[in-house]
Design an enzyme around this catalytic site. Structure first.
Site, PDB file in Angstrom:
ATOM      1  N   TYR A 160       0.839  -1.198   0.000  1.00  0.00           N
ATOM      2  CA  TYR A 160       0.000   0.000   0.000  1.00  0.00           C
ATOM      3  C   TYR A 160       0.872   1.246   0.000  1.00  0.00           C
ATOM      4  O   TYR A 160       0.687   2.156  -0.827  1.00  0.00           O
ATOM      5  CB  TYR A 160      -0.933  -0.011   1.203  1.00  0.00           C
ATOM      6  CG  TYR A 160      -1.867   1.170   1.264  1.00  0.00           C
ATOM      7  CD1 TYR A 160      -3.005   1.228   0.474  1.00  0.00           C
ATOM      8  CD2 TYR A 160      -1.616   2.246   2.116  1.00  0.00           C
ATOM      9  CE1 TYR A 160      -3.867   2.317   0.516  1.00  0.00           C
ATOM     10  CE2 TYR A 160      -2.468   3.338   2.176  1.00  0.00           C
ATOM     11  CZ  TYR A 160      -3.588   3.366   1.378  1.00  0.00           C
ATOM     12  OH  TYR A 160      -4.437   4.452   1.420  1.00  0.00           O
ATOM     13  N   LYS A 164       1.172   3.840  -3.194  1.00  0.00           N
ATOM     14  CA  LYS A 164       0.745   5.225  -3.008  1.00  0.00           C
ATOM     15  C   LYS A 164       1.896   6.194  -3.300  1.00  0.00           C
ATOM     16  O   LYS A 164       1.674   7.293  -3.836  1.00  0.00           O
ATOM     17  CB  LYS A 164       0.199   5.433  -1.605  1.00  0.00           C
ATOM     18  CG  LYS A 164      -1.161   4.784  -1.381  1.00  0.00           C
ATOM     19  CD  LYS A 164      -2.215   5.315  -2.326  1.00  0.00           C
ATOM     20  CE  LYS A 164      -3.604   4.805  -2.009  1.00  0.00           C
ATOM     21  NZ  LYS A 164      -4.632   5.346  -2.925  1.00  0.00           N
TER      22      LYS A 164
END
Length: 255
Positions: A160, A164
């Site tokens: 994640y 990102k």
């Protein structure tokens, strides 16, 4: 290439609940027409659609991990709204997978899912929407939902955090390449914010520690993040193109 302040045609990915719902509601309250995208939560997406003020909104479902699915979503949204002026890349997956506790097979699968949805779908939707903006000659806005975790690290969610960070870098590259066409591109990097998905954590034993991450002693509301997204998509924010806006209540300060 003057972008109007309202009455725009807005596609919000992953808008069935949480931040996506708040973003869709904020644009609708601004007088814009919104295409509410969902992956599998059709009923919740319908609830989002029903909650929007104004008229002319639309519902569009599709698997963004599939490039053909992403194209179908943009086609459906543009068809329903008559075009796309603003794209908000909100759809994402976030699965816990600390390396020491994750088998190699699980690790590979989790990374593939995160890259497919968080990064590649963002890139694909951006291309599809930007091409329509370029061909229409009216300019537009792309706002990406990034994360504080891209900067401070996500030990339990490394894919994640990494994807990102890539989304932030993608947004800055597109900001430079799309500016000649009147298209502004920016990202927000929220810290912890309250949604129904994280309510059990905030109400549980770790809630106090999560709130203490910020000197304000609380977490953000989704509406606070949504307000920043709407501003970054506004005509007044053109000179903010390329920015990564930290929205973490001073819980993480980067130089």
């Amino acid at each position: 290439m003057n972008l109007p302040a309202s009455g725009r045609r807005v596609l919000v990915s992953g808008a069935s609940r949480g931040l996506g719902r708040a973003v869709a509601q904020a644009f609708a309250a601004n007088g814009d027409r919104v295409a509410v995208h969902y992956g599998s939560r059709a009923e919740e997406a319908r609830a989002t659609l029903d909650s929007l003020s104004g008229t002319g909104h639309a519902l569009t479902g599709g698997d963004l991990a599939d490039p053909a699915g992403a194209a179908a979503v943009v086609d459906a949204a543009a068809g329903a709204l008559g075009g796309i002026d603003v794209l908000v890349n909100n759809a994402a997956v976030n699965e816990r997978h600390p390396l020491a506790e994750t088998t190699y097979e699980e690790w590979v699968a989790v990374w593939q899912r995160h890259v497919a949805v968080n990064l590649l779908a963002t890139a694909n939707l951006s291309h599809l929407a930007a091409r329509r903006m370029i061909d229409g000659g009216t300019g537009g806005r792309i706002v990406n939902i990034g994360s504080r975790g891209a900067f401070r690290g996500e030990p339990d969610h490394p894919a994640y955090g990494a994807t990102k960070a890539a989304v932030h870098a993608l947004g800055q590259s597109l900001a430079v390449s799309l500016a000649p066409y009147g298209i502004g591109v920016a990202s927000v990097a929220p810290g912890f914010f309250a949604t129904e998905r994280v309510a059990p954590r905030l109400d549980g034993p770790e809630g106090e520690a999560i709130r203490a991450q910020s000197p304000f002693g609380r977490v953000a509301e989704a509406e606070e993040v949504a307000a920043a997204v709407v501003w970054l998509a506004s005509p007044a924010a053109e000179w903010s193109s390329g920015t990564i806006l930290d929205l973490n209540g001073a819980s993480y300060l980067r130089s």
